[in-house]
Design a protein around this motif. Structure first.
Motif, mmCIF file in Angstrom:
data_model
loop_
_atom_site.group_PDB
_atom_site.id
_atom_site.type_symbol
_atom_site.label_atom_id
_atom_site.label_comp_id
_atom_site.label_asym_id
_atom_site.label_seq_id
_atom_site.Cartn_x
_atom_site.Cartn_y
_atom_site.Cartn_z
ATOM 1 N N ASN A 319 0.825 -1.204 0.000
ATOM 2 C CA ASN A 319 0.000 0.000 0.000
ATOM 3 C C ASN A 319 0.865 1.263 0.000
ATOM 4 O OD1 ASN A 319 -2.700 1.205 0.208
ATOM 5 N ND2 ASN A 319 -2.040 1.863 2.229
ATOM 6 N N LEU A 320 1.874 1.291 0.860
ATOM 7 C CA LEU A 320 2.746 2.471 0.957
ATOM 8 C C LEU A 320 3.625 2.639 -0.282
ATOM 9 C CD1 LEU A 320 3.700 2.383 4.733
ATOM 10 C CD2 LEU A 320 2.440 4.190 3.558
ATOM 11 N N LEU A 321 3.981 1.530 -0.919
ATOM 12 C CA LEU A 321 4.730 1.637 -2.177
ATOM 13 C C LEU A 321 3.854 2.273 -3.260
ATOM 14 C CD1 LEU A 321 6.664 -1.755 -2.206
ATOM 15 C CD2 LEU A 321 7.657 0.525 -1.995
ATOM 16 N N PHE A 322 2.569 1.925 -3.271
ATOM 17 C CA PHE A 322 1.638 2.573 -4.207
ATOM 18 C C PHE A 322 1.502 4.059 -3.880
ATOM 19 C CE2 PHE A 322 -0.005 -1.674 -5.446
ATOM 20 C CZ PHE A 322 -0.111 -1.463 -6.812
ATOM 21 N N VAL A 323 1.356 4.380 -2.591
ATOM 22 C CA VAL A 323 1.260 5.784 -2.173
ATOM 23 C C VAL A 323 2.502 6.548 -2.624
ATOM 24 C CG1 VAL A 323 1.224 7.348 -0.184
ATOM 25 C CG2 VAL A 323 -0.235 5.327 -0.194
ATOM 26 N N ALA A 324 3.663 5.928 -2.445
ATOM 27 C CA ALA A 324 4.927 6.581 -2.793
ATOM 28 C C ALA A 324 5.041 6.812 -4.296
ATOM 29 C CB ALA A 324 6.099 5.733 -2.295
ATOM 30 N N VAL A 325 4.758 5.770 -5.073
ATOM 31 C CA VAL A 325 4.884 5.877 -6.525
ATOM 32 C C VAL A 325 3.856 6.856 -7.092
ATOM 33 C CG1 VAL A 325 4.672 4.582 -8.687
ATOM 34 C CG2 VAL A 325 5.933 3.611 -6.782
ATOM 35 N N TRP A 326 2.708 6.986 -6.439
ATOM 36 C CA TRP A 326 1.700 7.966 -6.864
ATOM 37 C C TRP A 326 2.304 9.365 -6.949
ATOM 38 C CZ3 TRP A 326 0.029 12.346 -4.320
ATOM 39 C CH2 TRP A 326 -1.115 12.971 -4.829
ATOM 40 N N HIS A 327 3.262 9.648 -6.072
ATOM 41 C CA HIS A 327 3.859 10.987 -6.037
ATOM 42 C C HIS A 327 4.742 11.275 -7.242
ATOM 43 C CE1 HIS A 327 2.587 10.806 -1.806
ATOM 44 N NE2 HIS A 327 2.609 12.105 -1.864
ATOM 45 N N ALA A 329 7.510 9.467 -10.644
ATOM 46 C CA ALA A 329 8.375 8.419 -11.177
ATOM 47 C C ALA A 329 9.822 8.726 -10.813
ATOM 48 C CB ALA A 329 8.218 8.331 -12.693
ATOM 49 N N ASN A 330 10.209 8.318 -9.625
ATOM 50 C CA ASN A 330 11.574 8.559 -9.159
ATOM 51 C C ASN A 330 11.899 7.488 -8.128
ATOM 52 O OD1 ASN A 330 14.000 9.613 -7.997
ATOM 53 N ND2 ASN A 330 13.416 11.653 -8.699
ATOM 54 N N SER A 331 13.118 6.997 -8.172
ATOM 55 C CA SER A 331 13.513 5.954 -7.232
ATOM 56 C C SER A 331 13.462 6.436 -5.789
ATOM 57 C CB SER A 331 14.929 5.459 -7.565
ATOM 58 O OG SER A 331 15.831 6.548 -7.631
ATOM 59 N N THR A 332 13.559 7.750 -5.574
ATOM 60 C CA THR A 332 13.488 8.287 -4.208
ATOM 61 C C THR A 332 12.135 7.986 -3.574
ATOM 62 O OG1 THR A 332 12.797 10.434 -5.096
ATOM 63 C CG2 THR A 332 15.138 10.148 -4.629
ATOM 64 N N PHE A 333 11.074 8.021 -4.366
ATOM 65 C CA PHE A 333 9.746 7.757 -3.830
ATOM 66 C C PHE A 333 9.580 6.281 -3.478
ATOM 67 C CE2 PHE A 333 8.761 11.598 -6.499
ATOM 68 C CZ PHE A 333 8.588 12.453 -5.419
ATOM 69 N N LEU A 334 10.171 5.409 -4.289
ATOM 70 C CA LEU A 334 10.117 3.975 -3.977
ATOM 71 C C LEU A 334 10.798 3.685 -2.638
ATOM 72 C CD1 LEU A 334 10.843 2.253 -7.408
ATOM 73 C CD2 LEU A 334 8.802 1.952 -6.006
ATOM 74 N N VAL A 335 11.961 4.287 -2.430
ATOM 75 C CA VAL A 335 12.689 4.091 -1.172
ATOM 76 C C VAL A 335 11.902 4.701 -0.016
ATOM 77 C CG1 VAL A 335 14.832 4.567 0.072
ATOM 78 C CG2 VAL A 335 14.903 4.001 -2.356
ATOM 79 N N ILE A 387 13.226 13.658 3.673
ATOM 80 C CA ILE A 387 14.428 14.071 2.931
ATOM 81 C C ILE A 387 14.352 13.544 1.496
ATOM 82 C CG2 ILE A 387 16.931 13.674 2.712
ATOM 83 C CD1 ILE A 387 17.049 13.700 5.800
ATOM 84 N N LEU A 388 13.783 12.356 1.341
ATOM 85 C CA LEU A 388 13.657 11.740 0.016
ATOM 86 C C LEU A 388 12.716 12.533 -0.891
ATOM 87 C CD1 LEU A 388 13.433 8.128 1.400
ATOM 88 C CD2 LEU A 388 15.218 8.907 -0.164
ATOM 89 N N PHE A 389 11.761 13.262 -0.304
ATOM 90 C CA PHE A 389 10.872 14.110 -1.100
ATOM 91 C C PHE A 389 11.629 15.265 -1.728
ATOM 92 C CE2 PHE A 389 6.224 13.679 -1.108
ATOM 93 C CZ PHE A 389 6.109 12.464 -0.463
ATOM 94 N N ARG A 390 12.581 15.796 -0.991
ATOM 95 C CA ARG A 390 13.295 16.997 -1.450
ATOM 96 C C ARG A 390 14.448 16.662 -2.391
ATOM 97 N NH1 ARG A 390 15.518 20.667 -3.217
ATOM 98 N NH2 ARG A 390 15.596 22.842 -2.560
ATOM 99 N N ALA A 391 14.996 15.459 -2.247
ATOM 100 C CA ALA A 391 16.167 15.074 -3.040
ATOM 101 C C ALA A 391 15.799 14.825 -4.496
ATOM 102 C CB ALA A 391 16.796 13.813 -2.442
ATOM 103 N N ASN A 392 16.701 15.211 -5.389
ATOM 104 C CA ASN A 392 16.480 14.975 -6.824
ATOM 105 C C ASN A 392 16.674 13.509 -7.193
ATOM 106 O OD1 ASN A 392 16.018 17.738 -7.358
ATOM 107 N ND2 ASN A 392 18.212 18.116 -7.408
ATOM 108 N N ASP A 393 17.568 12.839 -6.471
ATOM 109 C CA ASP A 393 17.820 11.419 -6.723
ATOM 110 C C ASP A 393 18.379 10.793 -5.458
ATOM 111 O OD1 ASP A 393 20.637 12.076 -6.642
ATOM 112 O OD2 ASP A 393 20.461 12.731 -8.727
ATOM 113 N N LEU A 394 18.614 9.483 -5.509
ATOM 114 C CA LEU A 394 19.082 8.778 -4.314
ATOM 115 C C LEU A 394 20.475 9.224 -3.894
ATOM 116 C CD1 LEU A 394 17.832 5.114 -4.881
ATOM 117 C CD2 LEU A 394 17.025 6.769 -3.199
ATOM 118 N N ASN A 395 21.320 9.564 -4.852
ATOM 119 C CA ASN A 395 22.672 10.018 -4.510
ATOM 120 C C ASN A 395 22.632 11.289 -3.674
ATOM 121 O OD1 ASN A 395 23.957 7.910 -5.829
ATOM 122 N ND2 ASN A 395 24.043 8.999 -7.788
ATOM 123 N N GLN A 396 21.758 12.224 -4.064
ATOM 124 C CA GLN A 396 21.657 13.465 -3.302
ATOM 125 C C GLN A 396 21.075 13.205 -1.910
ATOM 126 O OE1 GLN A 396 18.876 16.543 -4.604
ATOM 127 N NE2 GLN A 396 20.427 18.113 -4.235
#
Length: 481
Positions: A319-327, A329-335, A387-396
């Motif tokens: 459920n939370l993975l769906f909520v995250a991906v809804w936001h 298409a970025n790997s940060t949302f999946l994490v 923090i993952l919301f604000r980051a452009n990617d996982l590296n950042q």
């Protein structure tokens, strides 16, 4: 045309006057006005997107009628078609390029060179919000909870209602469409309450969220050259900014709707006073989380019930993975989704997931010591995830988090923060007001004081907004979702 702009004030003043005076209680004409105003509002953002909005609305309007008049087997096929069409819209506009880039990187990593190009796709504003309205309309008809509306203007207004089309709340057809079908006159009490809520939302957005933005942006643009203490402080500030920005939008949208005679879904219930992650998600972006709870979590929870607590965890994680991906298409949302799912582990296996215990207040309405530490700990867990919301990617994101966990976290934050003392003071006042109003819909929604003190409070907030509010071109953060 954002709520905190002169163009919107002019636009809404015209709509409000016509709606509440010459068209009062003339339901059909009021609905036509709302329909045209909503399409004008959307066209003001991007005229090119109007044909898409109208076309998908038309398709789902006829699907709903066809679904209601179909037998079970055919009805299931039509409902599936509606859901697939809705998800297909999201997949194409939000995720297609992400999938192309991901597969290209995957094939390149194993030595298979590809020359796939991404498409030049314009993502329609508010697509995540109006698509979910369309899908829930089909599901609710299929479940027999509502009848398909035969009035196209009513349905189109439900889909495109201008206060909520950009960033919600995501109203269900069960509660919103009946309001469009009944008479709506000039309701003075509801209008006064709506004005109070708009005022509170404007305070959140202009005085807190938009004034925190420069501090946060300065640090995020130069992460390596800031101390761990500064990064930790800014992580907390961004959590507050995201909340006050989105909650501010929701309060304004709900308040505007009240001025038009509508009661729409509550979107926040003081989430930063939650004592665990389960409580937090019941209070944060309520219209979205309840949508996923009803249509994703509950069916999965029933399906996995033979697995006990592990089944509950698995349902929550998906459920939370769906909520995250809804936001997006970025790997940060999946994490982000995975991170929040894992936070549920101690809650589920300690059985507190099923409890909704009231907070124990001690003298002067303050929380108990135990609850205070639970609230603070939950807030910090949430802040790290955001923090993952604000980051452009996982590296950042990893660069930011790793910067916090070093010995400089015990040093003094950078001196530039001192320039924003007034904003930080208002932020503290904001949370104090929220705490002592946490049983109300919003602070000062129910004022049991005489007229003098009420108006003194209103004028004080207006004065603060006018003097300290940031009225730049800052968009609402959730517009990009």
């Amino acid at each position: 045309m954002v709520f905190n702009s002169l163009s919107f004030i002019i636009f809404f003043s015209i709509v409000f006057f016509v709606y509440n005076i010459p068209l009062a209680e003339k339901t059909t004409k009021q609905n036509w006005l709302l329909f045209l105003a909503s399409y004008f509002f959307y066209a003001y953002a991007d005229l090119r997107l109007i044909p898409l909005l109208f076309f998908v609305t038309l398709v789902f309007y006829f699907l709903g009628i066809k679904l209601e008049n179909s037998k079970k087997k055919k009805g299931k096929l039509i409902a599936t078609l509606g859901i697939v069409l809705g998800l297909g819209l999201l997949l194409y506009f939000k995720y297609l390029n992400f999938l192309i880039e991901s597969f290209t990187q995957l094939f390149n990593s194993i030595g298979l060179e590809t020359n796939w190009d991404t498409f030049k796709i314009i993502m329609p504003l508010g697509i995540s919000f109006f698509t979910f309205r369309l899908i829930s309309y089909i599901i609710e008809i299929y479940r027999g909870k509502i009848k398909a509306t035969k009035d196209f203007v009513v349905f189109a207004t439900y889909v495109s209602f201008f206060p909520t089309i950009m960033s919600g709340p995501i109203d269900r057809p069960n509660s919103f469409i009946p309001q469009l079908e009944k008479k709506r006159g000039f309701n003075a009490d509801l209008i006064i309450n709506g004005c109070r809520q708009i005022l509170w939302g404007m305070f959140q957005k202009t005085v807190i969220a938009d004034n925190l933005s420069p501090i946060i942006n300065t640090v995020w643009e130069d992460i390596p050259n800031h101390r761990g203490s500064t990064l930790l402080f800014v992580a907390i500030l961004y959590c507050v900014q995201l909340y006050t920005d989105f909650s501010g939008y929701s309060h304004i949208a709900i308040g505007i709707s009240k001025l038009l005679g509508f009661r729409i879904s509550k979107n926040f219930d003081y989430p930063f006073f939650a004592r665990n992650i389960s409580e937090f998600w019941r209070k944060w972006h309520i219209s979205l989380t309840s949508w996923f709870t009803d249509y994703i979590f509950m069916p999965l929870n029933i399906k996995f019930r033979d697995f006990g607590n592990f089944g509950v965890f698995l349902a929550i994680l998906i459920n939370l993975l769906f909520v995250a991906v809804w936001h997006g298409a970025n790997s940060t949302f999946l994490v982000f989704g995975l991170y929040n799912g894992l936070l549920f582990v101690p809650v589920i296996f300690s059985a507190t997931f099923y409890k909704n215990r009231k907070q124990k207040l001690i003298k002067y309405g303050l929380p108990s010591i135990i609850d205070f530490f639970k609230i603070s700990f939950t807030f910090l867990l949430v802040a790290f995830g955001i923090i993952l919301f604000r980051a452009n990617d996982l590296n950042q994101a990893l660069e930011f988090i790793s910067g916090i966990f070093n010995k400089s976290v015990f040093s003094k934050p950078y001196d530039g923060i001192g320039r924003y003392k007034v904003t930080l003071l208002f932020m503290m006042i904001f949370f104090i007001l929220e705490w002592f109003s946490s049983k109300s819909e919003f602070p000062f929604s129910e004022l049991h004081v005489n007229r003098f003190w009420r108006y003194l409070l209103y004028y004080t907030i207006i004065f603060i907004i006018m003097c300290f509010g940031n009225f730049g071109t800052n968009q609402f953060i959730y517009f990009k979702f």
